[in-house]
Design a protein around this motif. Structure first.
Motif, PDB file in Angstrom:
ATOM      1  N   VAL A 540       0.850  -1.182   0.000  1.00  0.00           N
ATOM      2  CA  VAL A 540       0.000   0.000   0.000  1.00  0.00           C
ATOM      3  C   VAL A 540       0.887   1.234   0.000  1.00  0.00           C
ATOM      4  N   CYS A 541       0.692   2.077  -0.983  1.00  0.00           N
ATOM      5  CA  CYS A 541       1.506   3.286  -1.089  1.00  0.00           C
ATOM      6  C   CYS A 541       0.955   4.363  -0.173  1.00  0.00           C
ATOM      7  N   GLN A 542       1.829   4.980   0.592  1.00  0.00           N
ATOM      8  CA  GLN A 542       1.431   6.128   1.384  1.00  0.00           C
ATOM      9  C   GLN A 542       1.354   7.350   0.474  1.00  0.00           C
ATOM     10  N   GLU A 543       0.811   8.415   1.035  1.00  0.00           N
ATOM     11  CA  GLU A 543       0.682   9.649   0.257  1.00  0.00           C
ATOM     12  C   GLU A 543       2.058  10.194  -0.132  1.00  0.00           C
ATOM     13  N   THR A 544       3.063   9.893   0.717  1.00  0.00           N
ATOM     14  CA  THR A 544       4.402  10.406   0.459  1.00  0.00           C
ATOM     15  C   THR A 544       5.219   9.492  -0.451  1.00  0.00           C
ATOM     16  N   ASN A 545       4.632   8.358  -0.849  1.00  0.00           N
ATOM     17  CA  ASN A 545       5.341   7.419  -1.723  1.00  0.00           C
ATOM     18  C   ASN A 545       4.931   7.625  -3.170  1.00  0.00           C
ATOM     19  N   PHE A 546       5.884   7.355  -4.073  1.00  0.00           N
ATOM     20  CA  PHE A 546       5.586   7.381  -5.506  1.00  0.00           C
ATOM     21  C   PHE A 546       5.158   5.974  -5.925  1.00  0.00           C
ATOM     22  N   GLN A 547       4.033   5.880  -6.639  1.00  0.00           N
ATOM     23  CA  GLN A 547       3.541   4.577  -7.079  1.00  0.00           C
ATOM     24  C   GLN A 547       3.802   4.408  -8.569  1.00  0.00           C
ATOM     25  N   CYS A 548       4.539   3.343  -8.910  1.00  0.00           N
ATOM     26  CA  CYS A 548       4.862   3.047 -10.299  1.00  0.00           C
ATOM     27  C   CYS A 548       3.610   2.538 -11.012  1.00  0.00           C
ATOM     28  N   LYS A 549       3.663   2.504 -12.332  1.00  0.00           N
ATOM     29  CA  LYS A 549       2.529   2.011 -13.106  1.00  0.00           C
ATOM     30  C   LYS A 549       2.235   0.544 -12.834  1.00  0.00           C
ATOM     31  N   CYS A 553       5.776   0.449  -5.006  1.00  0.00           N
ATOM     32  CA  CYS A 553       5.914   1.679  -4.233  1.00  0.00           C
ATOM     33  C   CYS A 553       7.389   2.045  -4.114  1.00  0.00           C
ATOM     34  N   VAL A 554       7.689   3.299  -4.325  1.00  0.00           N
ATOM     35  CA  VAL A 554       9.055   3.798  -4.182  1.00  0.00           C
ATOM     36  C   VAL A 554       9.074   4.779  -3.024  1.00  0.00           C
ATOM     37  N   ASP A 566      13.995   4.067 -10.681  1.00  0.00           N
ATOM     38  CA  ASP A 566      13.647   3.526  -9.373  1.00  0.00           C
ATOM     39  C   ASP A 566      12.528   2.504  -9.479  1.00  0.00           C
ATOM     40  N   CYS A 567      11.668   2.613 -10.495  1.00  0.00           N
ATOM     41  CA  CYS A 567      10.631   1.621 -10.758  1.00  0.00           C
ATOM     42  C   CYS A 567      11.208   0.523 -11.648  1.00  0.00           C
ATOM     43  N   THR A 568      10.820  -0.700 -11.383  1.00  0.00           N
ATOM     44  CA  THR A 568      11.315  -1.802 -12.209  1.00  0.00           C
ATOM     45  C   THR A 568      10.803  -1.691 -13.645  1.00  0.00           C
ATOM     46  N   ASP A 569       9.643  -1.011 -13.823  1.00  0.00           N
ATOM     47  CA  ASP A 569       9.123  -0.828 -15.178  1.00  0.00           C
ATOM     48  C   ASP A 569       9.559   0.510 -15.792  1.00  0.00           C
TER      49      ASP A 569
END
Length: 732
Positions: A540-549, A553-554, A566-569
């Motif tokens: 689950v991504c927090q508001e402060t996390n960047f979510q990849c497509k 979560c980063v 930073d995203c595997t994709d």
């Protein structure tokens, strides 16, 4: 079996053996055979050993072809016009003599003599005569460093050989400058041109094929430029459009007729605006322009004007002198274009007695950075170099100050623009606040929650009034930032005690209360995701996390478009064309003019058939974002209606509307919670009637992800059209 078969059987006969003992197999080899076998085996072992030694030792140290480019000053020769043309007998005779003496020089250096192949003279120029040459060596890989070092010491070698007298017929050398040739310039496809400018004459040079075709691939092109003796060369690119990556295609410019690395003025690629062209000046009367391309991509190339400046660069450009009065300005030579190499200027500033001097650099871009050994400005015995922030200031402790500008033989930049002002020693900022960095800002900006000084000194040691948040770190912040979900203080003071939750409830970061059992349940129940923070989960991504497509979560802060996957994709680097400055130029801040195309997302909003009233930014082919206060109805104009507006994209100055792309609006969507008194939620969307096609001067601005963090004190750039002087409306 038939008769024919039987006939064949009867015809078979056997020859009797004459000596039955000779037909018996021998049970063991004889002595001679054993000796021969041992010899053969030893030879095979020796051969294999030799092959292995060759493979792992000698083959590893294979020879490589290496070219060195250099120049030498010939002191016992005078330059004649025939030396400009390599086809003249005079050029060929002197070139042969130079090549012969180079062979003699190299033969006296053990590290060079056994690897030297040949030398070729490329050009001559004045001074008395300067010869430019290429020397070829075939060097074992293990010896490259030794040869490089020996070539660097060639100037010391000729100093030791000055015992040679002119009567011997030898050329007398005063200096040798040499370096390894840039390996990217060694190619089979070559284009070369030699040009000599004349007074009041402009010569045009272009990349091969320009403007009808892109420049060729896998090519090395060069232009040898000359001016009359005593003059310098000015090179100005009116068009410059190459590949963005200088590792692939680039233009390299030398303050020389040879591609000597210590004489490189600039290495450039990408796109430069014609409104602020790339322009350079040589230190002498020669210059070499080179173009190197690889095998990928098609790009337009360049067009440049070549002229000569008579009288030498020191006399032709403002450089140094005495400055008096209470204020004034001075700049580096050729500012805002590139300053010449090998220059030294000294300004002596004198103001009235009992006053001190303040020098402010509104622009400062000097080649290289600390420790300021190459290009620098020296002030108060301090050397400044590299790129410094706007409004960098230095002060004196008397009514006199000396400012020295120095550039070496390589790599130049745009230089500086400075203003000096006299001030009373006891009051360096009359009616203003003095920042720790010596900058002066309005006293009204003190303790207002904003970093106006640039070093936050105007926000330190503040006594916060009742209308402000008193941060634990000593900062004061506006009260309406309290509990807005953003850490404005920097220590989260403004986001503390924001919720009054009951027992058994959890307080979200935005002040909302949820049931305690919803904490760490794998679902984002708080809008900011704070209920799933520190749960040891990453699903689950927090508001402060960047979510990849792909859902990953980063946790890294601001990972998008930072040049790292930073995203595997790779979706964090999927930035498209947004936010790109197509033109390479200096950063313009502080209300100074922007160059054309520097901010390609900037839009000018006009009331139909009237003047510019607001700005907007492009966010997609169909949509703009602007301020909600711009689309509030007025008594005579319904600004909330799309038919009231005209939109101009790609516009630079308001006086050149014909150069912009015009659009009308389809609809306007202001923020439903916009407050015209507090200006909260001051944002609106505008939909274009037709989509726009992106190009160099029309591109979208990047929209940050919801997780993007903007910490207090972070520098931003604000653009728009404003009056920098009376009667003038231009973009800044």
């Amino acid at each position: 079996m038939g008769n024919s078969d039987r006939d064949w059987d009867q015809a078979v006969t056997f020859l009797p053996a004459t000596d039955s003992k000779k037909l018996e197999k021998k049970k063991r080899p004889g002595k001679t055979g054993a000796i021969i076998g041992i010899v053969v085996f030893t030879a095979v072992v020796a051969l294999m050993t030799g092959l292995l030694v060759w493979h792992f030792h000698f083959r590893k140290d294979t020879k490589v072809k290496k070219m060195y480019v250099g120049s030498m000053n010939i002191t016992n020769q005078q330059f004649i016009n025939s030396y400009e043309n390599p086809d003249t007998p005079e050029f060929k005779a002197l070139a042969a003599q130079v090549a012969a003496q180079l062979r003699d020089l190299y033969s006296g250096v053990p590290q060079l003599s056994k690897y030297y192949v040949d030398s070729t003279v490329q050009a001559f120029s004045e001074g008395s005569v300067i010869a430019y040459y290429l020397s070829e060596f075939h060097i074992p890989q293990s010896q490259e460093t030794a040869v490089d070092n020996a070539m660097k010491d060639m100037d010391d070698v000729i100093k030791k050989q000055r015992r040679l007298k002119e009567s011997t017929g030898n050329l007398m050398f005063s200096r040798i400058d040499t370096s390894a040739l840039d390996s990217r310039m060694v190619t089979e496809s070559k284009y070369s041109q030699s040009l000599h400018t004349k007074p009041n004459q402009a010569i045009e040079i272009t990349s091969p094929g320009f403007p009808n075709y892109p420049y060729p691939r896998n090519t090395f092109a060069q232009w040898k430029l000359r001016a009359d003796q005593g003059s310098v060369i000015k090179l100005e690119f009116t068009t410059f459009n190459l590949e963005e990556n200088c590792k692939n295609d680039f233009v390299k410019i030398y303050d020389s007729l040879g591609a000597i690395e210590r004489r490189v003025m600039a290495e450039k690629c990408g796109h430069y605006s014609p409104n602020n062209p790339l322009s350079l000046i040589s230190s002498g009367n020669v210059m070499l322009v080179t173009l190197v391309t690889n095998d990928d991509g098609d790009y337009p190339g360049f067009r440049a004007q070549v002229t000569q400046v008579p009288g030498g660069n020191a006399r032709a450009m403002s450089c140094g002198g005495t400055l008096t009065g209470t204020s004034g300005t001075f700049t580096s030579p050729n500012y805002p274009k590139y300053y010449p190499p090998q220059m030294r200027c000294e300004w002596n500033i004198q103001v009235p007695a009992n006053m001190y001097i303040k020098v402010v650099f509104s622009k400062f871009m000097m080649s290289a950075g600390a420790p300021c050994l190459n290009d620098y400005v020296q002030i108060n015995n301090e050397k400044l170099c590299g790129e410094l922030p706007s409004s960098t200031m230095r002060t004196s402790t008397s009514n006199q100050m000396t400012v020295i500008f120095n550039s070496d033989a390589s790599y130049v930049d745009r230089g500086f623009n400075a203003t000096f002002t006299a001030f009373e020693p006891s009051n360096p900022c009359p009616d203003k606040f003095l920042c720790n960095n010596k900058r002066c800002v309005s006293s009204t900006l003190r303790c207002d929650g904003w970093n106006d000084c640039g070093d936050s000194s105007d926000e330190r040691n503040c006594q916060c009034d009742a209308s402000m948040i008193s941060c634990k770190n000593g900062l004061c912040k506006p009260a309406f930032w309290k509990c807005d979900g953003i850490d404005d203080c920097g220590d989260k003071t403004d986001e503390m005690n924001c919720a009054n939750c009951k027992e058994g409830e959890f307080a979200c970061g935005n002040g909302r209360c949820i049931l305690q059992k919803q904490r760490c349940d794998g679902r984002k129940d708080c809008e900011d995701g704070s209920d799933e923070a520190d749960c040891g989960k990453s699903s689950v991504c927090q508001e402060t996390n960047f979510q990849c497509k792909n859902g990953q979560c980063v946790t890294k802060e601001n990972p998008e478009c930072d040049g790292q996957n930073d995203c595997t994709d790779g979706s964090d680097e999927d930035c498209g064309v947004c936010g790109l400055h197509p033109f390479k130029t200096s950063r313009i801040v502080g209300g100074l003019d922007a160059t054309e195309g520097e901010f390609p997302w900037q839009v000018s909003l006009h009331i139909k058939n009237s003047i510019h009233v607001c700005g907007a930014s492009i966010i997609s082919e169909n949509w703009l974002v602007t301020a909600a206060h711009c689309v509030q109805d007025e008594p005579k104009v319904r600004l909330s209606q799309p038919g009231s507006w005209e939109v101009y994209l790609g516009l630079h100055t308001q006086k050149q509307m014909d150069k912009a792309e015009k659009r009308n609006l389809k609809r306007i969507i202001p923020h439903p919670s916009y407050n015209e008194y507090t200006f909260d939620n001051d944002i609106a969307l505008m939909e274009l009637d037709n989509p726009v096609t992106f190009r160099d001067t029309i591109r979208p601005v990047c929209l940050p992800s919801p997780s993007y963090s903007f910490p207090a004190g972070k520098s931003v750039t604000i653009t728009g059209w404003g009056a920098t002087r009376e009667g003038d409306l231009r973009m800044s």
